[in-house]
Write a protein that holds these residues in place. Structure first.
Motif, PDB file in Angstrom:
ATOM      1  N   LEU A 489       0.815  -1.210   0.000  1.00 30.05           N
ATOM      2  CA  LEU A 489       0.000   0.000   0.000  1.00 30.05           C
ATOM      3  C   LEU A 489       0.853   1.266   0.000  1.00 30.05           C
ATOM      4  O   LEU A 489       0.331   2.374   0.035  1.00 30.05           O
ATOM      5  CB  LEU A 489      -0.933   0.010   1.215  1.00 30.05           C
ATOM      6  CG  LEU A 489      -1.964  -1.124   1.282  1.00 30.05           C
ATOM      7  CD1 LEU A 489      -2.780  -1.010   2.554  1.00 30.05           C
ATOM      8  CD2 LEU A 489      -2.868  -1.096   0.042  1.00 30.05           C
ATOM      9  N   GLY A 490       2.168   1.090  -0.030  1.00 33.64           N
ATOM     10  CA  GLY A 490       3.069   2.231  -0.055  1.00 33.64           C
ATOM     11  C   GLY A 490       3.498   2.748   1.296  1.00 33.64           C
ATOM     12  O   GLY A 490       4.170   3.779   1.399  1.00 33.64           O
ATOM     13  N   LYS A 491       3.159   2.033   2.384  1.00 33.00           N
ATOM     14  CA  LYS A 491       3.573   2.449   3.726  1.00 33.00           C
ATOM     15  C   LYS A 491       5.013   2.047   3.985  1.00 33.00           C
ATOM     16  O   LYS A 491       5.397   0.900   3.760  1.00 33.00           O
ATOM     17  CB  LYS A 491       2.644   1.815   4.771  1.00 33.00           C
ATOM     18  CG  LYS A 491       3.011   2.162   6.206  1.00 33.00           C
ATOM     19  CD  LYS A 491       2.105   1.442   7.194  1.00 33.00           C
ATOM     20  CE  LYS A 491       2.505   1.742   8.628  1.00 33.00           C
ATOM     21  NZ  LYS A 491       1.641   1.031   9.595  1.00 33.00           N
ATOM     22  N   GLU A 492       5.818   2.989   4.476  1.00 35.75           N
ATOM     23  CA  GLU A 492       7.222   2.705   4.764  1.00 35.75           C
ATOM     24  C   GLU A 492       7.337   1.755   5.942  1.00 35.75           C
ATOM     25  O   GLU A 492       6.744   1.966   7.002  1.00 35.75           O
ATOM     26  CB  GLU A 492       7.968   3.995   5.062  1.00 35.75           C
ATOM     27  CG  GLU A 492       9.448   3.786   5.339  1.00 35.75           C
ATOM     28  CD  GLU A 492      10.187   5.088   5.598  1.00 35.75           C
ATOM     29  OE1 GLU A 492      11.030   5.105   6.521  1.00 35.75           O
ATOM     30  OE2 GLU A 492       9.906   6.087   4.893  1.00 35.75           O
ATOM     31  N   LEU A 493       8.128   0.677   5.762  1.00 36.98           N
ATOM     32  CA  LEU A 493       8.317  -0.326   6.802  1.00 36.98           C
ATOM     33  C   LEU A 493       9.680  -0.216   7.476  1.00 36.98           C
ATOM     34  O   LEU A 493       9.788  -0.327   8.696  1.00 36.98           O
ATOM     35  CB  LEU A 493       8.139  -1.730   6.223  1.00 36.98           C
ATOM     36  CG  LEU A 493       6.761  -2.048   5.640  1.00 36.98           C
ATOM     37  CD1 LEU A 493       6.753  -3.445   5.051  1.00 36.98           C
ATOM     38  CD2 LEU A 493       5.674  -1.901   6.697  1.00 36.98           C
ATOM     39  N   SER A 494      10.724  -0.023   6.695  1.00 36.84           N
ATOM     40  CA  SER A 494      12.063   0.079   7.276  1.00 36.84           C
ATOM     41  C   SER A 494      13.027   0.680   6.265  1.00 36.84           C
ATOM     42  O   SER A 494      12.767   0.687   5.055  1.00 36.84           O
ATOM     43  CB  SER A 494      12.576  -1.296   7.728  1.00 36.84           C
ATOM     44  OG  SER A 494      12.765  -2.145   6.612  1.00 36.84           O
ATOM     45  N   ILE A 495      14.140   1.206   6.781  1.00 34.96           N
ATOM     46  CA  ILE A 495      15.211   1.738   5.934  1.00 34.96           C
ATOM     47  C   ILE A 495      16.349   0.729   5.930  1.00 34.96           C
ATOM     48  O   ILE A 495      16.968   0.465   6.968  1.00 34.96           O
ATOM     49  CB  ILE A 495      15.690   3.104   6.443  1.00 34.96           C
ATOM     50  CG1 ILE A 495      14.543   4.119   6.381  1.00 34.96           C
ATOM     51  CG2 ILE A 495      16.870   3.595   5.608  1.00 34.96           C
ATOM     52  CD1 ILE A 495      14.893   5.476   6.971  1.00 34.96           C
TER      53      ILE A 495
END
Length: 540
Positions: A489-495
């Protein structure tokens, strides 16, 4: 434990059997009333999908759309000519910087010559850089069909222009513009008769020579018609003209030409009315190397709608053929460089109704992709996309059918073998443009980390994977590099990475075992600018 094993087997089987996945569909209905139609499409160097066509209410405009690899519409543009009248898009070409060049015919008013050529250039961010009109000596009825770029990014356009003073007196015309829109030269060709000459296709070679191909009518006797190919040097000087006699007076059936890597010119045009077509191969000095006729098994209607030349100089043709047992089937032909037929394939969707390919492309492994339409009594015309391997084996087909009339006209492929399709569909009010992205599960060749990077790259291997995979990326200059993981859905999870890197090629490990099985995405940012996106498939 048994439940875990059973779920794993089911998911794996589905992934293997599917082979191709519809990632997204993007629909364009415009900003007001009116229908919209996609005619051409291509993937640019940066992985964006460019779609060109026509549409609008009352008066038609050129339509230009740019989507990113996620299916987000980055921008759309309408080109409305000088007097807010009819503008009919014909062809499009892209350059390596993401600029888009379009040509077509525009009604510009009686004072300006009625129907003229209108050629435009858009920047990568959708800014109209220039627009150029061409009004020929007859001051009416001027129509271009083809546009291309030479290696110096000069723009070449060909079509026909009315000479007058009587009807049926059109000449083939080629115009050459600089990259900033200055008209460098324009030339016309009047065949040995005094009747119509229409240019349909223009291509250029490594020396910036231009080759124009089309039809020429030599007399009122319909038996004296030719496919004509003309070579011009970079300065517009005519070097040779070659005519190939044909049996048909039909002009409305398009002709296609391509140049191969050996600078030979391949031309495919109508030969005998609606019953067959011919493929010609000329050397760059004008020698006819070979000709091949195609007349299908039903001795009926056969049309070529698209051509592709691969890096081995093989020739691929796509269109339709009316066989004995059906209305028409999707036709695909592969010729070897010497003119021998490698294979011919007919695709019937199963109910003996009209099926047709509109566009063809080939990947680096010589797999062949076609798109067009297939008719079904229940759903009507559907988008149909086919994949053949290099030997002509059908690997998969995908259909898309949101309404009763759905016809795909454009196809593009990116460096990761994702397939992009563009066409139009009926809607409750007006036709709309639909674009589709298909992804494929393919093995990825590992890169040599010791080689110097010359461009941006990003992928992971293996994919699909179980918890852990290797990410490969490359940057052509020193920069701050970020790799960020997102859900579907385009939500940032981790870098995954955020640090300064020297130019080069890199490999790092990615472990997302803490996340559930499913589809994820990750993006490469260089100096805070989005460069690449890629898809992850995790299976536990």
């Amino acid at each position: 434990m048994k439940k875990i094993i059973i779920i794993y087997l089911i998911v794996t089987a589905n992934l293997v059997s599917a082979q191709v996945t519809q990632e997204w569909v993007a629909t364009y209905t415009g900003t007001g009333m009116g229908g919209y139609f996609a005619d051409k499409a291509a993937v640019d160097k940066f992985g964006n999908f460019i779609v060109a066509g026509r549409g609008g209410f009352d008066n038609t405009d050129y339509i230009l759309l740019k989507y990113n690899s996620y299916g987000n519409l980055l921008w759309s543009r309408n080109y409305n000519g000088l007097v807010n009248n009819e503008d009919w898009f014909r062809d499009m070409v892209l350059d390596d910087s993401g600029n888009v060049y379009m040509t077509g015919s525009s009604y510009e008013g009686a004072v300006n010559g009625h129907l003229n050529w209108a050629t435009v250039k858009y920047s990568p961010d959708g800014v109209l850089r220039w627009e150029k009109s061409l009004d020929w000596t007859g001051h009416t009825g001027d129509v271009p069909f083809s546009i291309c770029l030479d290696k110096n990014r000069n723009v070449l356009v060909t079509g026909y222009c009315f000479v007058g003073p009587v009807i049926y007196n059109d000449d083939i015309v080629i115009a050459k513009y600089s990259n900033d829109g200055a008209l460098l030269w324009a030339r016309s060709y009047n065949g040995s008769g005094t009747w119509d000459d229409w240019g349909y296709s223009v291509v250029t070679d490594d020396s910036c020579n231009a080759y124009v191909s089309g039809y020429s009518k030599l007399s009122t006797n319909d038996t004296f018609n030719v496919i004509v190919t003309i070579k011009y040097d970079a300065g517009g000087n005519q070097r040779w003209v070659k005519e190939f006699l044909r049996a048909s007076p039909e002009y409305a059936i398009p002709l296609f030409s391509k140049i191969d890597k050996e600078n030979n010119v391949i031309v495919c045009g109508n030969y005998n009315g609606n019953t067959d077509f011919v493929t010609l191969k000329f050397s760059n000095n004008g020698s006819l190397l070979w000709s091949r006729y195609f007349n299908g098994v039903g001795n009926n209607l056969d049309f070529c709608n698209s051509m592709f030349i691969d890096d081995s100089c093989n020739i691929y043709l796509a269109g339709r053929s009316q066989t004995i047992s059906s209305w028409s089937d999707i036709l695909t032909i592969k010729y070897l460089s010497n003119g021998d037929t490698s294979w011919i394939r007919y695709y019937d969707d199963g109910i003996n109704e009209p099926d047709e390919a509109k566009s063809i492309t080939v990947d680096n492994d010589h797999n062949v992709y076609l798109t067009g339409r297939a008719f079904n009594f229940t759903t009507g015309d559907d988008f149909i996309t086919l994949k053949y391997d290099l030997h002509g084996k059908l690997l998969w087909n995908k259909k898309y059918s949101p309404s009763l009339t759905n016809i795909a006209y454009g196809i593009g492929i990116d460096k990761y073998n994702n397939i992009y399709i563009a066409g139009y569909r009926d809607s409750p009010t007006f036709p709309a443009i639909d674009c589709i992205k298909y992804s494929q599960l393919t093995d990825i060749k590992q890169i040599n980390l010791n080689e110097q990077s010359k461009e941006f790259d990003l992928y992971n291997y293996p994919n699909p994977f179980n918890s852990e995979t290797s990410v490969y990326y490359s940057i052509p200059y020193n920069a701050i590099v970020k790799i960020i993981i997102y859900d579907n859905l385009g939500k940032e999870l981790s870098i995954l990475l955020d640090e300064y890197k020297l130019s080069g090629k890199y490999k790092l490990r990615m472990n997302i075992g803490q996340l559930a099985s499913g589809v994820y995405f990750y993006s490469l940012f260089v100096d805070n600018k989005l460069i690449k996106n890629y898809k992850l498939i995790q299976i536990k």
